[in-house]
Structure formats: structure tokens, C-alpha cells
Design an enzyme around this catalytic site. Structure first.
Site: not given
Ligand code: BDR
Ligand code: CA
Length: 314
Positions: A243
């Protein structure tokens, strides 16, 4: 003369946050003014420590780390140890950072930096819940007009939710903060699940990173290997979405991505759909667009770029 883009990374490391920070610190196109930690994937005492660990790993100990808000604006904190492990950086050998946290609070750092620099010269890069950013806007509304852009990871539309059926984690944890940011009038670019779910850590890609031949490559491969097990099982995919590094890749090569200027509102009232990003993708309302919502990525180029950058670190 090349002018570097000045950024502040607001983060809750988190394996994918760690990869994003490393990618940014390796990039000569960017001047990282500071890293601000926020509670999110794990509590603040760990996200601040993890931020220091990652900065130290990068060798860029000149970059200051600040600790910020330990709870969302009005709600209790929700964390995600089931995804990120107990420390938030599971996959990496636990270490004690030797660089200290700055004494200043993260929101004071954000405010003072925006006030000290020319308007329109600082980009904020939130990779976690938007608490620190919203809190800074509440504390010092005069900073809002000075922010060049906010490029954030959060939200979802076609992919809907990862933490509830309706909501993505970062927005779900602090929807009131997200509402504050999305209604601020600052130019916003959103890297939502729709795009991060196209950027998958396949075995081949992780192997390429592991074989870069430096310590960072090995650690990033270890982090990705731990991080992917949860989403591989959940989605039945070959790898996991990476992400947060999408934010940094967007800053470096926006042409890798494609999106639409749309209106996004944040659900704060409903229990069922708390933190949902209500995206007017099809333009069915007369609400003014308030962000660029990214929907597509060239994942091959993304991983090439990531590898090129990680190669430059120790
Ligand atoms: C986001 O939530 C966290 O688990 C990750 O770091 C990312 O920023 C994805 O939904
Ligand atoms: Ca994050």
C-alpha cells in the site's frame, strides 16, 4: 538545478510504511524534512520506535523523527496486529534504535515547518490514520492554505473495505480526522485500495529485492514476506498489496498511475459504514471534486522503481 520536492511523511510503521520511508529516503528527488509518527497499525510507542528503526536502517540519521497523537481525535484507537504482528515490523529481527526521537510534538513540527517555509512548497504524505494532520489543522488553521498538496494512502471505492466491509483501515481508525482533511480545500491525491491492490508482492518481485545485495534489500524482503501472509490467505492472491509505497512512487513518477478528479466524502455517523470513503466516481452528484482519486497503476514499473531506489541504500 534540480529542485527537490519537500515532504513530511506521517506514518504508523507497519511493514509497508517502512518500505515507503526507505524508498523516500533513497530518492534524491525528495527532501524528507521529517518523519512524524502516529498511532495506527500498532500503538504510538511502537510506531515512533519503528520510525527510528527504519530511519537508522536507511543510514539517513540526519532525518528527524517526531512522535505525534496516541489516539484518534474522538475515538478509541483500533490497531492491526493481526496484519503487522506484535511489533508492527514483524519479519525483521527486533532491534533497539540508537537514534533519539525529537522532543517536539509531531503536530508542532508540522505547523512550524509549514509556517517557516514559503506557502505551497511542502507536501504532506500521510501513510496512516489522519490524526496528526487534522490535529495540526485544528491547532493552526493558518497552515491549511500553505500546504502544497496532501498525497495519502487511504480509502477505497471499487475495492470497498479491508477492515470492515465498507472501510479501509487508515480512514476507519480516525474518520473525523479524515473528514477534516478531505474538507480542508487542500489539493489531495488519494492512493486507495483500488490501486494498491494492483501492486502485489509476488515471489519473483520479493526475490529480486532480496538479491539486491545490500542489508536494506534483505530486510525489506523479510518484511514483505511476513506482511504478505495475511492478505495472501484473505484474498487468495499470489502476493500482498504494497500500500504505502504507492504514495512515494506517485511523487516520483506520477505517470505510473491514473485517476479521476472526484468528490470524496467520509462517513462518520453510521456504525455499519464508519470510515467509508463515499466516492462520486460517476459524477452523479453536484458535489465539487476535492481530490484526485487514483484507480490504476503500472505494477511492473512500480516494482522496478522500488528496486532501483532500494539499491541505493546501505
Ligand atoms: C493501510 O493500513 C495499514 O495496514 C497499512 O500500513 C496501510 O497504510 C492499508 O489499509
Ligand atoms: Ca500505514
Amino acid at each position: 538545478m534540480n529542485i527537490k520536492r519537500k515532504i513530511i511523511i506521517d506514518t504508523d510503521p507497519g511493514q509497508d510504511d517502512a518500505v515507503a520511508i526507505l524508498m523516500a529516503l533513497a530518492s534524491t528527488e525528495l527532501e524528507v524534512l521529517g518523519i512524524t509518527a502516529v498511532a495506527g497499525n500498532v500503538p504510538l510507542n511502537l510506531t515512533e520506535k519503528n520510525s527510528c528503526i527504519v530511519v537508522e536502517l536507511s543510514g539517513r540519521t540526519d532525518v528527524p523523527v517526531f512522535s505525534g497523537c496516541s489516539t484518534p481525535l474522538v475515538r478509541n484507537l483500533v490497531t492491526a496486529e493481526e496484519v503487522h504482528g506484535k511489533t508492527g515490523l514483524d519479519g525483521m529481527k527486533p532491534v533497539e534504535p540508537s537514534i533519539p526521537l525529537e522532543e517536539k510534538h509531531a503536530t508542532d513540527f508540522i505547523i512550524e515547518t509549514l509556517l517557516a517555509n514559503n506557502p505551497g512548497t511542502i507536501t504532506l504524505c500521510p501513510l496512516g490514520p489522519l490524526t496528526n494532520i487534522a490535529q495540526a489543522m485544528i491547532q493552526a488553521p493558518e497552515i491549511i492554505k500553505r500546504i502544497q498538496e496532501i498525497v495519502l494512502m487511504g480509502g477505497a471505492y471499487f475495492e470497498v473495505g479491508n477492515v470492515t466491509p465498507a472501510a479501509e483501515f487508515n480512514i476507519y481508525v480516525d474518520p473525523e480526522a479524515a473528514e477534516k482533511v478531505f474538507s480542508s480545500g487542500v489539493p489531495i491525491t488519494v492512493l486507495p485500495l483500488d490501486v494498491t491492490h494492483q501492486v502485489l508482492t509476488t515471489e519473483t518481485r520479493v526475490d529480486i529485492v532480496r538479491n539486491i545485495g545490500n542489508k536494506v534489500g534483505q530486510e525489506v524482503a523479510n518484511l514483505m514476506t511476513f506482511f504478505e501472509r495475511f492478505d495472501k490467505e484473505k484474498y487468495g492472491l499470489d502476493g500482498a498489496p504494497l500500500h504505502d509505497p504507492c504514495v512515494i512512487a506517485y511523487l516520483l513518477e506520477p505517470e505510473i498511475f491514473d485517476g479521476r478528479y472526484v468528490n470524496v466524502e467520509i462517513e462518520t455517523q453510521s456504525k455499519l459504514t464508519r470510515g467509508m470513503t463515499v466516492v462520486d466516481w460517476w459524477g452523479v452528484t453536484d458535489r465539487e471534486p476535492n481530490c484526485l482519486f487514483v484507480g490504476k497503476a503500472d505494477s511492473t514499473r512500480f516494482f522496478e522503481l522500488l528496486t532501483e531506489k532500494l539499491r541505493l541504500l546501505p
